[in-house]
Design an enzyme around this catalytic site. Structure first.
Site, PDB file in Angstrom:
ATOM      1  N   GLU A  44     -49.801  11.927 -14.224  1.00  0.00           N
ATOM      2  CA  GLU A  44     -51.065  11.218 -14.008  1.00  0.00           C
ATOM      3  C   GLU A  44     -52.225  11.966 -14.661  1.00  0.00           C
ATOM      4  O   GLU A  44     -52.061  13.069 -15.178  1.00  0.00           O
ATOM      5  CB  GLU A  44     -51.281  11.025 -12.496  1.00  0.00           C
ATOM      6  CG  GLU A  44     -50.179  10.153 -11.913  1.00  0.00           C
ATOM      7  CD  GLU A  44     -50.386   9.775 -10.464  1.00  0.00           C
ATOM      8  OE1 GLU A  44     -51.229  10.389  -9.786  1.00  0.00           O
ATOM      9  OE2 GLU A  44     -49.691   8.833 -10.016  1.00  0.00           O
ATOM     10  N   CYS A  53     -45.606   6.744 -17.061  1.00  0.00           N
ATOM     11  CA  CYS A  53     -44.530   6.624 -16.078  1.00  0.00           C
ATOM     12  C   CYS A  53     -43.367   7.559 -16.431  1.00  0.00           C
ATOM     13  O   CYS A  53     -43.186   7.953 -17.590  1.00  0.00           O
ATOM     14  CB  CYS A  53     -43.976   5.202 -16.058  1.00  0.00           C
ATOM     15  SG  CYS A  53     -45.124   3.963 -15.460  1.00  0.00           S
ATOM     16  N   GLU A  55     -40.210   6.828 -16.642  1.00  0.00           N
ATOM     17  CA  GLU A  55     -39.240   6.216 -17.561  1.00  0.00           C
ATOM     18  C   GLU A  55     -39.678   6.418 -19.008  1.00  0.00           C
ATOM     19  O   GLU A  55     -38.887   6.754 -19.879  1.00  0.00           O
ATOM     20  CB  GLU A  55     -39.125   4.712 -17.294  1.00  0.00           C
ATOM     21  CG  GLU A  55     -38.604   4.358 -15.912  1.00  0.00           C
ATOM     22  CD  GLU A  55     -39.714   4.184 -14.874  1.00  0.00           C
ATOM     23  OE1 GLU A  55     -40.677   4.970 -14.888  1.00  0.00           O
ATOM     24  OE2 GLU A  55     -39.597   3.259 -14.054  1.00  0.00           O
ATOM     25  N   CYS A  93     -42.740  -0.210 -19.007  1.00  0.00           N
ATOM     26  CA  CYS A  93     -41.514   0.567 -19.232  1.00  0.00           C
ATOM     27  C   CYS A  93     -40.354  -0.348 -19.626  1.00  0.00           C
ATOM     28  O   CYS A  93     -39.532   0.006 -20.474  1.00  0.00           O
ATOM     29  CB  CYS A  93     -41.168   1.385 -17.995  1.00  0.00           C
ATOM     30  SG  CYS A  93     -42.326   2.750 -17.727  1.00  0.00           S
TER      31      CYS A  93
HETATM   32  N1  THU Z   1     -44.796   4.856 -12.027  1.00  0.00           N
HETATM   33  C1  THU Z   1     -43.694   5.301 -12.704  1.00  0.00           C
HETATM   34  O1  THU Z   1     -43.546   6.499 -13.003  1.00  0.00           O
HETATM   35  N2  THU Z   1     -42.762   4.373 -13.074  1.00  0.00           N
HETATM   36  C2  THU Z   1     -42.863   3.028 -12.847  1.00  0.00           C
HETATM   37  O2  THU Z   1     -42.031   2.267 -13.305  1.00  0.00           O
HETATM   38  C3  THU Z   1     -43.988   2.509 -12.036  1.00  0.00           C
HETATM   39  C4  THU Z   1     -45.039   3.485 -11.649  1.00  0.00           C
HETATM   40  C5  THU Z   1     -45.816   5.854 -11.654  1.00  0.00           C
HETATM   41  C6  THU Z   1     -47.148   5.683 -12.334  1.00  0.00           C
HETATM   42  C7  THU Z   1     -48.108   6.308 -11.336  1.00  0.00           C
HETATM   43  O3  THU Z   1     -48.180   7.691 -11.607  1.00  0.00           O
HETATM   44  C8  THU Z   1     -47.429   6.094  -9.985  1.00  0.00           C
HETATM   45  O4  THU Z   1     -46.080   5.759 -10.258  1.00  0.00           O
HETATM   46  C9  THU Z   1     -48.068   4.989  -9.147  1.00  0.00           C
HETATM   47  O5  THU Z   1     -48.150   3.809  -9.872  1.00  0.00           O
END
Ligand code: THU
Length: 137
Positions: A44, A53, A55, A93
């Site tokens: 983040e 994300c 993935e 993703c």
């Molecule tokens: N997030 C992921 O890492 N993968 C996903 O497919 C959906 C969301 C993360 C992004 C963010 O840091 C947190 O989850 C909340 O959305």
């Protein structure tokens, strides 16, 4: 590499999540056709939109190492210390997966200790826009 092992690696990758804003920690383990596994976590940012994300972290690590063919990805998400619950990959993703993977690419979402759900990319992104759509006839 079994599905269960790939899920265990996704949980391990989740340990490296950088999620100080949402508290939502996600890990991914991507199995390339070479046999190599690439781990990723969500990263983040204080400005929010640069957040990536888990993935995509795994995909971009793999592709930047020369991998372009993949069998499966396992994803483990959850709030704080708690792993699991329904955790389908986000739409962005899925689109990145469609760039490199066929419809039978396997997506495993960790639902709890040793349990996971299994989907194909076609199930999660039907009628995907992919490199095939840009082919000139
Ligand atoms: N997030 C992921 O890492 N993968 C996903 O497919 C959906 C969301 C993360 C992004 C963010 O840091 C947190 O989850 C909340 O959305």
């Amino acid at each position: 590499m079994t599905d269960k092992e790939l899920c265990r690696l996704a949980v391990e990758a989740r340990g490296k999540a950088y999620a100080p804003y949402s508290g939502y920690r996600v890990g991914a383990a991507l199995l390339a056709k070479s046999g190599e596994v690439y781990l990723g976590s969500n990263i983040e940012n204080a400005a929010y939109t640069p957040t990536v994300c888990a993935e995509r972290t795994a995909f971009f690590k793999a592709v930047s190492e020369g991998e372009t063919e993949f069998f499966a990805i396992a994803v483990a998400g959850g709030n704080g210390d708690k792993v699991g619950g329904a955790f389908p990959p986000c739409g962005v993703c899925r689109q990145v997966m469609a760039e490199f993977c066929d419809g039978d690419f396997k997506i495993l979402t960790v639902t709890g200790d040793g349990t996971f759900d299994e989907y194909t990319l076609t199930e999660l992104l039907p009628l995907a826009f992919s490199p095939k759509n840009l082919e000139r006839k």
